[in-house]
Design a protein around this motif. Structure first.
Motif, mmCIF file in Angstrom:
data_model
loop_
_atom_site.group_PDB
_atom_site.id
_atom_site.type_symbol
_atom_site.label_atom_id
_atom_site.label_comp_id
_atom_site.label_asym_id
_atom_site.label_seq_id
_atom_site.Cartn_x
_atom_site.Cartn_y
_atom_site.Cartn_z
ATOM 1 N N CYS A 92 40.329 16.960 -9.613
ATOM 2 C CA CYS A 92 39.650 17.942 -10.343
ATOM 3 C C CYS A 92 40.425 18.656 -11.263
ATOM 4 O O CYS A 92 40.311 19.397 -10.407
ATOM 5 N N LEU A 113 40.520 13.731 -12.959
ATOM 6 C CA LEU A 113 39.127 14.166 -13.572
ATOM 7 C C LEU A 113 39.037 14.965 -13.721
ATOM 8 O O LEU A 113 39.313 16.155 -13.155
ATOM 9 N N THR A 114 38.080 15.028 -15.163
ATOM 10 C CA THR A 114 38.018 16.569 -15.879
ATOM 11 C C THR A 114 36.628 16.764 -15.563
ATOM 12 O O THR A 114 36.047 15.383 -15.379
ATOM 13 N N LYS A 115 36.194 17.752 -15.100
ATOM 14 C CA LYS A 115 34.804 19.070 -14.965
ATOM 15 C C LYS A 115 34.265 18.866 -16.364
ATOM 16 O O LYS A 115 34.961 19.049 -17.770
ATOM 17 N N PRO A 116 32.308 18.292 -16.274
ATOM 18 C CA PRO A 116 32.005 18.356 -15.172
ATOM 19 C C PRO A 116 32.051 16.773 -14.401
ATOM 20 O O PRO A 116 32.207 15.999 -15.819
ATOM 21 N N ILE A 117 32.124 16.684 -13.814
ATOM 22 C CA ILE A 117 32.205 14.955 -12.943
ATOM 23 C C ILE A 117 31.726 14.031 -13.393
ATOM 24 O O ILE A 117 30.341 14.533 -13.039
ATOM 25 N N ASP A 118 31.561 12.969 -13.443
ATOM 26 C CA ASP A 118 30.906 12.349 -13.867
ATOM 27 C C ASP A 118 30.494 10.836 -12.427
ATOM 28 O O ASP A 118 31.943 10.453 -12.025
ATOM 29 N N LEU A 119 29.846 11.638 -11.325
ATOM 30 C CA LEU A 119 29.803 11.146 -10.419
ATOM 31 C C LEU A 119 29.635 9.273 -10.282
ATOM 32 O O LEU A 119 31.184 9.033 -9.347
ATOM 33 N N GLU A 120 29.239 8.154 -11.097
ATOM 34 C CA GLU A 120 29.929 7.213 -10.761
ATOM 35 C C GLU A 120 31.481 7.036 -11.027
ATOM 36 O O GLU A 120 31.474 6.348 -10.692
ATOM 37 N N GLU A 121 31.990 7.726 -12.565
ATOM 38 C CA GLU A 121 33.490 7.681 -12.577
ATOM 39 C C GLU A 121 33.572 8.061 -10.839
ATOM 40 O O GLU A 121 35.123 7.266 -10.597
ATOM 41 N N LYS A 123 32.443 7.845 -8.085
ATOM 42 C CA LYS A 123 32.583 6.900 -7.276
ATOM 43 C C LYS A 123 33.623 5.609 -6.611
ATOM 44 O O LYS A 123 34.226 4.969 -6.823
ATOM 45 N N ARG A 124 33.581 5.144 -8.291
ATOM 46 C CA ARG A 124 34.430 3.880 -8.683
ATOM 47 C C ARG A 124 36.189 4.160 -8.070
ATOM 48 O O ARG A 124 36.339 3.752 -7.258
#
Ligand code: G
Ligand code: MN
Length: 393
Positions: A92, A113-121, A123-124
């Protein structure tokens, strides 16, 4: 999370994730969110802490920040890959840049992944990561099982006992390497020996170490036992030590406590051409680090048929050792003679010394000298023995 639950009902324990981030708030948030999503979560505030945790707790996936103090996410990834080629790593970053993205891909990061972290992404991605990690682990276990020929637990235990005894009784035999020109001593190759009757030759000890995942322990013991007698060696004589490609991954080899480091200027590390160094990703930079410490490098078993005859040049060795299959009966084989002459003159141009290994007869010695080999080693001169064997010339 349904997919995750399916995995759990299929008999897997809770998936374990390591979160490494120096942002305390984000770390705490991810810990809570992922715990709620059914993960066992460990967390670290920098890469060094993360490697400590990984040393004692195997995880199914790693979520790591890229820029952290002490050890960055990229450095952490590199350290992880040195030990585990398969564990999925999700990196991240708050400031994505091409360079770190390229490095992440090269080191086999699963996702960036780039911040801000998309929590749903996240988790997937994690569900997929845990799956892949488990498949990789199963594959590894299947390979180990195959390598062991279906050894059961008790057989493995017996092998472990034999191996422990081999380690406890391990010693190094020394075989002289002499100058072709005048027969003076150049150095000694240290060769593994043990007093364990169920592992009667060095190959068997090595094989047991490989099966038991103990190559690092064996390498350390061998290096210690090789260094120890050198204080009593004839002045100027060098010590040749065989390194397994696995040893290049051992942090101890690069530490200040490494027994060979104190005498590095007298040590030649032999890397077999067989290993081809395929499985050590940054072999080159590791070799460079060893050279900086004063070690010299030799390519061992050259010509045993594993790589092209000039592939050794890329390791930038100071010496090369010709495999004994090239030397055997060389006086009767014009092709062998031609090959050895060519390699010797190429090496002379490059400023490398050539050792002819496994010289057993006077005829072989005469021909390898005529071909331009600088150094010889073999039963004709001396068999390996307790340090330091005398030899005939
Ligand atoms: O792979 P490496 O080159 O490190 O292996 C050296 C091995 O070759 C040692 O096990 C050593 O005992 C063996 N050896 C050394 N000299 C001779 C020789 O003249 N003939 C044969 N057959 N083996 C030798
Ligand atoms: Mn060798």
């Amino acid at each position: 999370m349904r997919e995750l639950q399916n995995d759990q009902t299929a008999g897997f324990a809770k998936p374990r994730v390591l979160v490494a981030d120096d942002d305390d708030e984000l770390r705490a948030f991810l810990r809570r969110a992922l715990t709620a999503a059914g993960y066992e979560v460990s967390s670290a505030s920098n890469g060094r802490e993360a490697t400590t945790i990984l040393g004692h707790t195997p995880v199914d996936a790693i979520v790591s920040d890229i820029s952290m103090p002490e050890l960055t996410g990229i450095e952490l990834l590199r350290a992880i890959r040195g030990r585990d080629p398969d564990v999925p790593v999700i990196l991240c970053t708050g400031s994505p840049d091409v360079e770190s993205a390229i490095e992440a891909v090269r080191l086999g990061a699963l996702h960036y992944l780039t911040k801000p972290i998309d929590l749903e992404e996240l988790k997937r991605v994690l569900v997929r990561a845990v799956r892949l990690g488990r498949i990789a682990r199963l594959k590894q276990e299947a390979l180990t099982l195959l390598a062991n020929g279906g050894l059961g637990g008790s057989d493995l235990l017996a092998l472990e006992t034999s191996f422990e005894r081999a380690l406890a009784s391990l010693w190094m035999a020394f075989q002289p390497i002499v100058r072709t020109q005048d027969g003076t001593i150049f150095g000694y190759e240290a060769l593994l020996r043990s007093g364990e009757p169920t592992l009667p030759h060095p190959g068997a000890v090595l094989d047991a170490a490989e099966r038991l995942g103990r190559l690092t322990d064996l390498g350390r013991a061998a290096r210690r036992a090789a260094a120890e007698p050198m204080s009593a060696a004839p002045a100027e004589a060098l010590l040749f030590v065989n390194l397994h490609s696995r040893d290049l991954l051992d942090a101890a080899l690069f530490s200040s406590e490494e027994p060979l480091t104190a005498i590095a200027s007298r040590v030649v590390l032999e890397i077999t051409e067989r290993a081809a160094l395929d499985d050590v990703d940054d072999a080159r930079s590791r070799m460079a680090q060893l050279r900086e410490r004063g070690f010299r490098i030799a390519v061992d078993d050259l010509g045993a048929g594993y790589a092209g005859l000039t592939s050794f040049v890329s390791l930038e060795p100071e010496l090369i050792k010709l495999d004994m299959t090239l030397i055997r009966g060389i006086e009767k084989h014009p092709m062998k003679r031609k090959l050895v002459s060519s390699v010797a003159s190429l090496c002379r141009e490059l400023g490398l010394l050539v050792v002819a290994e496994g010289v057993e007869t006077r005829e072989e010695l005469d021909v390898v000298s005529a071909c331009g080999c600088d150094l010889v080693q073999g039963y004709l001169i001396a068999k390996p023995g307790r340090p330091f064997p005398s030899y005939t010339w």
